[in-house]
Design a protein around this motif. Structure first.
Motif, PDB file in Angstrom:
ATOM      1  N   ARG A  69     -18.344   6.881   0.212  1.00 16.62           N
ATOM      2  CA  ARG A  69     -16.886   6.715   0.291  1.00 16.62           C
ATOM      3  C   ARG A  69     -16.579   5.783   1.451  1.00 16.62           C
ATOM      4  O   ARG A  69     -16.813   6.135   2.606  1.00 16.62           O
ATOM      5  CB  ARG A  69     -16.209   8.065   0.479  1.00 16.62           C
ATOM      6  CG  ARG A  69     -14.740   8.065   0.101  1.00 16.62           C
ATOM      7  CD  ARG A  69     -14.196   9.487  -0.017  1.00 16.62           C
ATOM      8  NE  ARG A  69     -14.778  10.257  -1.103  1.00 16.62           N
ATOM      9  CZ  ARG A  69     -14.379  10.203  -2.371  1.00 16.62           C
ATOM     10  NH1 ARG A  69     -13.392   9.394  -2.714  1.00 16.62           N
ATOM     11  NH2 ARG A  69     -14.951  10.957  -3.276  1.00 16.62           N
ATOM     12  N   PHE A 112     -26.461   8.726 -11.791  1.00 15.44           N
ATOM     13  CA  PHE A 112     -25.651   8.317 -10.653  1.00 15.44           C
ATOM     14  C   PHE A 112     -25.970   9.129  -9.401  1.00 15.44           C
ATOM     15  O   PHE A 112     -26.345  10.308  -9.479  1.00 15.44           O
ATOM     16  CB  PHE A 112     -24.165   8.494 -10.971  1.00 15.44           C
ATOM     17  CG  PHE A 112     -23.606   7.450 -11.889  1.00 15.44           C
ATOM     18  CD1 PHE A 112     -23.806   7.526 -13.258  1.00 15.44           C
ATOM     19  CD2 PHE A 112     -22.890   6.378 -11.385  1.00 15.44           C
ATOM     20  CE1 PHE A 112     -23.301   6.563 -14.113  1.00 15.44           C
ATOM     21  CE2 PHE A 112     -22.378   5.401 -12.228  1.00 15.44           C
ATOM     22  CZ  PHE A 112     -22.577   5.496 -13.591  1.00 15.44           C
ATOM     23  N   GLY A 113     -25.775   8.479  -8.264  1.00 12.85           N
ATOM     24  CA  GLY A 113     -25.817   9.174  -6.985  1.00 12.85           C
ATOM     25  C   GLY A 113     -24.463   9.777  -6.663  1.00 12.85           C
ATOM     26  O   GLY A 113     -23.517   9.675  -7.447  1.00 12.85           O
ATOM     27  N   ASP A 114     -24.383  10.410  -5.495  1.00 11.17           N
ATOM     28  CA  ASP A 114     -23.133  11.058  -5.083  1.00 11.17           C
ATOM     29  C   ASP A 114     -22.098  10.071  -4.552  1.00 11.17           C
ATOM     30  O   ASP A 114     -20.942  10.432  -4.366  1.00 11.17           O
ATOM     31  CB  ASP A 114     -23.406  12.103  -4.001  1.00 11.17           C
ATOM     32  CG  ASP A 114     -24.162  13.300  -4.549  1.00 11.17           C
ATOM     33  OD1 ASP A 114     -24.606  14.141  -3.744  1.00 11.17           O
ATOM     34  OD2 ASP A 114     -24.314  13.386  -5.792  1.00 11.17           O
ATOM     35  N   SER A 148     -15.097  17.125  -7.861  1.00 13.17           N
ATOM     36  CA  SER A 148     -14.439  16.563  -6.680  1.00 13.17           C
ATOM     37  C   SER A 148     -15.444  16.032  -5.665  1.00 13.17           C
ATOM     38  O   SER A 148     -15.096  15.212  -4.813  1.00 13.17           O
ATOM     39  CB  SER A 148     -13.539  17.610  -6.031  1.00 13.17           C
ATOM     40  OG  SER A 148     -14.273  18.778  -5.742  1.00 13.17           O
ATOM     41  N   SER A 149     -16.680  16.464  -5.750  1.00 16.14           N
ATOM     42  CA  SER A 149     -17.720  15.984  -4.834  1.00 16.14           C
ATOM     43  C   SER A 149     -18.057  14.506  -5.064  1.00 16.14           C
ATOM     44  O   SER A 149     -18.610  13.856  -4.181  1.00 16.14           O
ATOM     45  CB  SER A 149     -18.987  16.820  -4.981  1.00 16.14           C
ATOM     46  OG  SER A 149     -19.432  16.814  -6.330  1.00 16.14           O
ATOM     47  N   GLY A 150     -17.748  13.986  -6.251  1.00 17.45           N
ATOM     48  CA  GLY A 150     -17.917  12.558  -6.489  1.00 17.45           C
ATOM     49  C   GLY A 150     -19.063  12.156  -7.407  1.00 17.45           C
ATOM     50  O   GLY A 150     -19.008  11.088  -8.005  1.00 17.45           O
ATOM     51  N   GLU A 151     -20.081  12.977  -7.537  1.00 25.00           N
ATOM     52  CA  GLU A 151     -21.211  12.566  -8.370  1.00 25.00           C
ATOM     53  C   GLU A 151     -20.796  12.506  -9.838  1.00 25.00           C
ATOM     54  O   GLU A 151     -19.926  13.232 -10.277  1.00 25.00           O
ATOM     55  CB  GLU A 151     -22.367  13.549  -8.199  1.00 25.00           C
ATOM     56  CG  GLU A 151     -22.045  14.954  -8.668  1.00 25.00           C
ATOM     57  CD  GLU A 151     -23.209  15.906  -8.534  1.00 25.00           C
ATOM     58  OE1 GLU A 151     -22.983  17.019  -8.035  1.00 25.00           O
ATOM     59  OE2 GLU A 151     -24.325  15.556  -8.948  1.00 25.00           O
ATOM     60  N   MET A 152     -21.413  11.602 -10.574  1.00 23.26           N
ATOM     61  CA  MET A 152     -21.165  11.465 -12.006  1.00 23.26           C
ATOM     62  C   MET A 152     -22.301  12.166 -12.739  1.00 23.26           C
ATOM     63  O   MET A 152     -23.459  11.777 -12.603  1.00 23.26           O
ATOM     64  CB  MET A 152     -21.128   9.996 -12.415  1.00 23.26           C
ATOM     65  CG  MET A 152     -20.024   9.190 -11.758  1.00 23.26           C
ATOM     66  SD  MET A 152     -18.423   9.545 -12.450  1.00 23.26           S
ATOM     67  CE  MET A 152     -18.485   8.523 -13.898  1.00 23.26           C
ATOM     68  N   GLN A 177     -17.174  14.300 -13.512  1.00 23.56           N
ATOM     69  CA  GLN A 177     -17.148  14.008 -12.083  1.00 23.56           C
ATOM     70  C   GLN A 177     -16.391  15.095 -11.331  1.00 23.56           C
ATOM     71  O   GLN A 177     -15.161  15.098 -11.309  1.00 23.56           O
ATOM     72  CB  GLN A 177     -16.524  12.632 -11.804  1.00 23.56           C
ATOM     73  CG  GLN A 177     -16.638  12.215 -10.345  1.00 23.56           C
ATOM     74  CD  GLN A 177     -16.063  10.839 -10.077  1.00 23.56           C
ATOM     75  OE1 GLN A 177     -15.003  10.476 -10.583  1.00 23.56           O
ATOM     76  NE2 GLN A 177     -16.784  10.038  -9.295  1.00 23.56           N
ATOM     77  N   TYR A 220     -19.263  11.414 -19.059  1.00 20.78           N
ATOM     78  CA  TYR A 220     -19.695  11.878 -17.748  1.00 20.78           C
ATOM     79  C   TYR A 220     -18.632  12.815 -17.184  1.00 20.78           C
ATOM     80  O   TYR A 220     -17.436  12.650 -17.433  1.00 20.78           O
ATOM     81  CB  TYR A 220     -19.860  10.696 -16.780  1.00 20.78           C
ATOM     82  CG  TYR A 220     -21.109   9.879 -16.983  1.00 20.78           C
ATOM     83  CD1 TYR A 220     -21.121   8.809 -17.879  1.00 20.78           C
ATOM     84  CD2 TYR A 220     -22.273  10.151 -16.267  1.00 20.78           C
ATOM     85  CE1 TYR A 220     -22.263   8.039 -18.051  1.00 20.78           C
ATOM     86  CE2 TYR A 220     -23.417   9.390 -16.434  1.00 20.78           C
ATOM     87  CZ  TYR A 220     -23.400   8.337 -17.331  1.00 20.78           C
ATOM     88  OH  TYR A 220     -24.540   7.582 -17.498  1.00 20.78           O
ATOM     89  N   LEU A 270     -14.814   4.558  -3.655  1.00 19.73           N
ATOM     90  CA  LEU A 270     -16.094   5.246  -3.753  1.00 19.73           C
ATOM     91  C   LEU A 270     -17.061   4.271  -4.426  1.00 19.73           C
ATOM     92  O   LEU A 270     -16.765   3.747  -5.501  1.00 19.73           O
ATOM     93  CB  LEU A 270     -15.954   6.521  -4.591  1.00 19.73           C
ATOM     94  CG  LEU A 270     -17.222   7.342  -4.838  1.00 19.73           C
ATOM     95  CD1 LEU A 270     -17.714   7.980  -3.532  1.00 19.73           C
ATOM     96  CD2 LEU A 270     -16.959   8.425  -5.885  1.00 19.73           C
TER      97      LEU A 270
END
Lengths: 114, 115
Positions: free
Chosen positions: A110, A105-107, B41-45, B39, B37, A88
């Motif tokens: 992946r 941060f952005g999303d 499961s969607s990935g954004e911090m 996080q 931070y 990621l």
């Protein structure tokens, strides 16, 4: 007020190919940092751009390169992709000199390498 | 030596209870900042809380507080009244003044809130 936006969301490449990831910083921010997050690990710093120059770099090979544009948006390029580049990729923006302010941060993108 | 160590790979907490996530750090820079931070499961911090090395008081942000013990080089995150939405990965990170603006992250702790 738009936050950090990254594109694409997902990407599949094969070994040896090249990839470009894009990032638009949060409004008002002038600095963009890129991080790589392998599965199950914390993010690792790749590099940071300010005033269109690479200001700081982590322990990544020069297959990883970047660019920052006059509107502060940024690209991350990876050449000669390896299986180990699957991760990621997170972009973060901030204001230079505002040390106690968090990076936003952005999303993430992946990236999967087949 | 690891700069940021999070020793708890995974933790369970009952909904509405408090939980402490551990973070120890290693630096010789007298000026540094510590960040937590979240996080999903969607990935954004998602930024939660910040503590500067010269701050005299522990940082608090709503249900989040930071137990900062400078001599022990620890910066533990305390989440009070846990909610189901708190289930996520949590990362401790450090910015050292002599290292510019880069963040160094720990390996993270997966928190799971039980109903």
């Amino acid at each position: 007020d738009a936050g950090v936006t990254q594109s694409p969301t997902h990407l599949i490449k094969t070994r040896g190919q090249q990839v470009t990831l894009r990032c638009s910083p949060k409004s008002g921010h002038d600095t963009v940092s890129w991080y790589q997050q392998a599965l199950g690990q914390g993010p690792q710093f790749i590099f940071q751009y300010y005033e269109e120059e690479e200001r700081q770099r982590g322990n990544f090979p020069d297959r990883f390169s970047g660019h920052q544009f006059p509107n502060y948006s940024s690209e991350l390029n990876v050449n000669a992709l390896l299986l180990g580049d699957s991760a990621l990729y997170l972009c973060a923006s901030s204001l230079l000199g505002a040390g106690n302010q968090p990076q936003h941060f952005g999303d993430g993108t992946r990236l999967s390498i087949l | 030596a690891q700069k940021i160590t999070q020793t708890q790979p995974g933790m369970f907490v009952q909904e509405k209870e408090a939980v402490t996530l551990d973070c120890t750090y290693d630096t010789s820079d007298p000026s540094y900042g510590l960040f937590w931070y979240k996080q999903p499961s969607s990935g954004e911090m998602i930024f939660l809380i910040y503590q500067g090395s010269y701050d005299q008081q522990n940082a608090t942000e709503g249900r989040y507080s930071l137990n900062f013990q400078k001599a022990r080089k620890s910066a533990n995150l305390v989440i009070s009244a846990s909610q189901l939405g708190d289930s996520a990965m949590y990362f401790c990170a450090m910015r050292e003044n002599n290292a510019g603006n880069m963040l160094t992250f720990g390996g993270g702790t997966r928190l799971m809130v039980k109903p």
